[in-house]
Design an enzyme around this catalytic site. Sequence first.
Site, PDB file in Angstrom:
ATOM      1  N   GLU A  82       0.468  -0.820   0.187  1.00  0.00           N
ATOM      2  CA  GLU A  82      -0.316   0.050   0.549  1.00  0.00           C
ATOM      3  C   GLU A  82       0.960   1.381   0.619  1.00  0.00           C
ATOM      4  O   GLU A  82       1.600   1.470   0.961  1.00  0.00           O
ATOM      5  CB  GLU A  82      -0.984   0.555   1.142  1.00  0.00           C
ATOM      6  CG  GLU A  82      -1.832  -1.039   1.134  1.00  0.00           C
ATOM      7  CD  GLU A  82      -3.443  -0.635   0.669  1.00  0.00           C
ATOM      8  OE1 GLU A  82      -3.344  -0.087   0.148  1.00  0.00           O
ATOM      9  OE2 GLU A  82      -4.420  -0.891   1.744  1.00  0.00           O
ATOM     10  N   CYS A 140      -2.791   8.820   2.791  1.00  0.00           N
ATOM     11  CA  CYS A 140      -2.319   9.159   1.444  1.00  0.00           C
ATOM     12  C   CYS A 140      -3.578   8.719   0.527  1.00  0.00           C
ATOM     13  O   CYS A 140      -2.922   8.765  -0.667  1.00  0.00           O
ATOM     14  CB  CYS A 140      -1.863   7.362   1.592  1.00  0.00           C
ATOM     15  SG  CYS A 140      -2.712   6.394   1.951  1.00  0.00           S
TER      16      CYS A 140
HETATM   17  N1  LIG Z   1      -0.953   3.053   0.311  1.00  0.00           N
HETATM   18  C1  LIG Z   1      -2.020   3.596   2.320  1.00  0.00           C
HETATM   19  O1  LIG Z   1      -2.518   2.854   2.404  1.00  0.00           O
HETATM   20  C2  LIG Z   1      -0.682   4.149   2.406  1.00  0.00           C
HETATM   21  C3  LIG Z   1      -1.506   4.466   4.125  1.00  0.00           C
HETATM   22  C4  LIG Z   1      -0.933   6.065   4.605  1.00  0.00           C
HETATM   23  C5  LIG Z   1       0.440   6.315   4.002  1.00  0.00           C
HETATM   24  N2  LIG Z   1       0.897   5.953   2.863  1.00  0.00           N
HETATM   25  C6  LIG Z   1       2.610   6.382   2.271  1.00  0.00           C
HETATM   26  O2  LIG Z   1       3.210   6.717   2.420  1.00  0.00           O
HETATM   27  C7  LIG Z   1       3.981   7.788   2.881  1.00  0.00           C
HETATM   28  C8  LIG Z   1       4.082   8.608   3.677  1.00  0.00           C
HETATM   29  O3  LIG Z   1       5.212   7.576   5.058  1.00  0.00           O
HETATM   30  P1  LIG Z   1       6.488   8.200   5.191  1.00  0.00           P
HETATM   31  O4  LIG Z   1       7.166   9.036   4.675  1.00  0.00           O
HETATM   32  O5  LIG Z   1       6.180   8.123   6.593  1.00  0.00           O
HETATM   33  O6  LIG Z   1       6.731   6.233   4.602  1.00  0.00           O
HETATM   34  P2  LIG Z   1       8.368   5.546   4.932  1.00  0.00           P
HETATM   35  O7  LIG Z   1       8.458   4.539   3.685  1.00  0.00           O
HETATM   36  O8  LIG Z   1       8.798   6.553   5.252  1.00  0.00           O
HETATM   37  O9  LIG Z   1       7.827   4.797   6.696  1.00  0.00           O
HETATM   38  C9  LIG Z   1       7.180   3.561   6.269  1.00  0.00           C
HETATM   39  C10 LIG Z   1       7.306   3.058   7.157  1.00  0.00           C
HETATM   40  O10 LIG Z   1       8.774   2.023   7.044  1.00  0.00           O
HETATM   41  C11 LIG Z   1       9.406   1.879   7.735  1.00  0.00           C
HETATM   42  N3  LIG Z   1      11.119   1.641   6.939  1.00  0.00           N
HETATM   43  C12 LIG Z   1      11.553   2.764   6.307  1.00  0.00           C
HETATM   44  N4  LIG Z   1      12.298   1.790   5.318  1.00  0.00           N
HETATM   45  C13 LIG Z   1      12.398   0.857   5.870  1.00  0.00           C
HETATM   46  C14 LIG Z   1      13.039   0.279   5.947  1.00  0.00           C
HETATM   47  N5  LIG Z   1      14.747   0.036   4.928  1.00  0.00           N
HETATM   48  N6  LIG Z   1      13.156  -1.009   6.127  1.00  0.00           N
HETATM   49  C15 LIG Z   1      12.139  -1.738   7.113  1.00  0.00           C
HETATM   50  N7  LIG Z   1      10.975  -0.654   7.129  1.00  0.00           N
HETATM   51  C16 LIG Z   1      10.985   0.535   6.435  1.00  0.00           C
HETATM   52  C17 LIG Z   1       9.403   3.094   8.295  1.00  0.00           C
HETATM   53  O11 LIG Z   1      10.241   3.140   9.608  1.00  0.00           O
HETATM   54  C18 LIG Z   1       8.132   3.190   8.618  1.00  0.00           C
HETATM   55  O12 LIG Z   1       7.633   2.372   9.644  1.00  0.00           O
HETATM   56  C19 LIG Z   1       2.982   8.295   1.694  1.00  0.00           C
HETATM   57  O13 LIG Z   1       3.555   8.911   0.573  1.00  0.00           O
HETATM   58  C20 LIG Z   1       1.757   8.068   1.724  1.00  0.00           C
HETATM   59  O14 LIG Z   1       1.394   8.346   0.377  1.00  0.00           O
HETATM   60  C21 LIG Z   1       0.040   5.415   1.505  1.00  0.00           C
END
Ligand SMILES: NC(=O)c1ccc[n+]([C@@H]2O[C@H](COP(=O)([O-])OP(=O)(O)OC[C@H]3O[C@@H](n4cnc5c(N)ncnc54)[C@H](O)[C@@H]3O)[C@@H](O)[C@H]2O)c1
Length: 551
Positions: A294, A329
């Site tokens: 997602e 999102c």
């Molecule tokens: N499609 C959906 O349902 C949905 C819902 C909410 C947010 N989002 C998206 O999320 C983004 C916003 O969140 P963000 O920027 O904080 O996301 P992000 O990808 O930076 O982080 C998301 C999660 O992944 C973890 N993470 C990051 N790198 C990792 C790795 N290498 N290994 C394991 N875990 C890791 C982070 O600590 C966090 O818990 C936006 O692009 C938004 O559209 C999508």
Amino acid sequence: MLSNLAARRVRVLQTTFVRAFSGNAILKDFATVDPVNLSASSKLQNLCNGEWVGTKSWKNLIDPLDGKIIGKIPNPTQKNGELKPFIDSLLSCPKSGLHNPIQNPERYLLYGEVCKKAANLLDDPKISDFFCTLMQRVVPKSYAQCYGELEVTKKFLENFSGDNVRFLARSFANPGDHTGQMSQGFRWPYGPTALVAPFNFPIEIPVLQMMGSLFMGNKVLVKVDSKVSIAIEQFIRMLHHCGMPKTDLDLIHCEPKPMESILRRSKPRLIQFTGSSTVAERLSKLFNGKVKIEDAGFDWKILGPDVGDVDYVAWQCDQDAYAATGQKCSAQSILFVHTNWHKAGLLEKMEAQVARRSLKDLTIGPVMTWTNAQIEEHISKLLELDGAKVLWGGKKLTGHSIPAVYGSFEPTAIYVPIKHFTTKKKIALICTEVFGPLQVITDYKLNSLQRVMNTLDEIEHNLTAAVVSNDTDFINEVLGSTINGTTYAGRRARTTGAPQNHWFGPCGDPRGAGIGTPEAIRHVWSSHREIIWDMGPVPAEWESGTLPKPT
Ligand SMILES: NC(=O)c1ccc[n+]([C@@H]2O[C@H](COP(=O)([O-])OP(=O)(O)OC[C@H]3O[C@@H](n4cnc5c(N)ncnc54)[C@H](O)[C@@H]3O)[C@@H](O)[C@H]2O)c1
């Protein structure tokens, strides 16, 4: 000044919490933090194989409104040997799972019971207040937004009370080729699984996904962005109180790197990732596609030529673009307005809605992953396009104590003329997701609808969309040529809304996940297994002792 605002908010919360805490024995049984009086002594804990544990080193949990330390987050490291127990715990789960339709089916019923009890607890206003207040401390969005998030979670738990977890694993059978043969299709667990969740919905996203994993018979390691994971820890403690076995789910508060290291060494058979597309792609490559995703959304709304209910539409546009400070999102990233709406004053009405947003009630708040400098840089690039202009906003918020590591920006709309929606390069710039209170607005006439449709076809991330029209020909034209996973159509169409009653997720990506509904849970957290029962009898000819020729 927000320092005053923050103080006033804390006073309001304090009254709430004193009321909740003193009057509620159940809350005392599971809660380990006081959402109002969070401080450096509020220590979070990891959950590994049934034990709540701390770590040698800790990170600070920061109040996004004033930068003060409001907690200590475990910081597990490989050097201190703190990752191995999580790896061993995941590895201990067989690939046939903790339950499946043939083994330990009682556990489907157990989870029905856990859901019933948890939903009942969330019906208690003092307990729901506890969770809403806690969420608001770490993701400062309005109380109504926090409440909405918890309501969805409660309804989800109600939906899976009683026999509904069992029904998720419903199988089907087909008659075979001969007597005694029948094929039966099952939904089978993956066994060891992992869930990685973002900051913006600290309870709804992890609860709906982790429960889905557990329902289908998996063990799950949960990691939520540690800026907000205090909320899921308290929720898991409540689930234990409701009878959830403590060894079914592990929780790790940690930075991305140690989580990646655990995943590399434990190789869960499925990872469900919700977050940015960059990380989604990284995990997808690292784990050979065993990731259900997602990710980002550049979510569009198109207003058709039939104008009506203008106040409602303006209100919905404002909500879609700026509720939760645009950090959904599903937030409206771009609005295509048919020029007929100008005569009805749509943009003026939207601007008037924006003016009602305020830091005081957190209808606008900190931007958690974009700084002001990054937002300003993106705006400047958009404004370089000929005819582009700021419709409203465009400035930093003033009079607050939000730390500079976070953004603090006015709800903003940038107008970009439709003539620019031509080259891939320009479309890539215009259609970049800003995870904050910024949207692009453009207008079109029916003779430029094809340009709009070409743009929609260029957008890489097809999460949510809205076609605001009651004109069926128009709706069919747009819906028939687009693919967004969650699409609203009709005068009341919106881009935001991820309730428990309909599918929410991207479309057009074979790795795409969904959340919350029975179809989403089955799709993400289980795989198909077919058992062909072939019990005999063997045909009578075999009794003569003549073997058929080998083939
Ligand atoms: N499609 C959906 O349902 C949905 C819902 C909410 C947010 N989002 C998206 O999320 C983004 C916003 O969140 P963000 O920027 O904080 O996301 P992000 O990808 O930076 O982080 C998301 C999660 O992944 C973890 N993470 C990051 N790198 C990792 C790795 N290498 N290994 C394991 N875990 C890791 C982070 O600590 C966090 O818990 C936006 O692009 C938004 O559209 C999508």
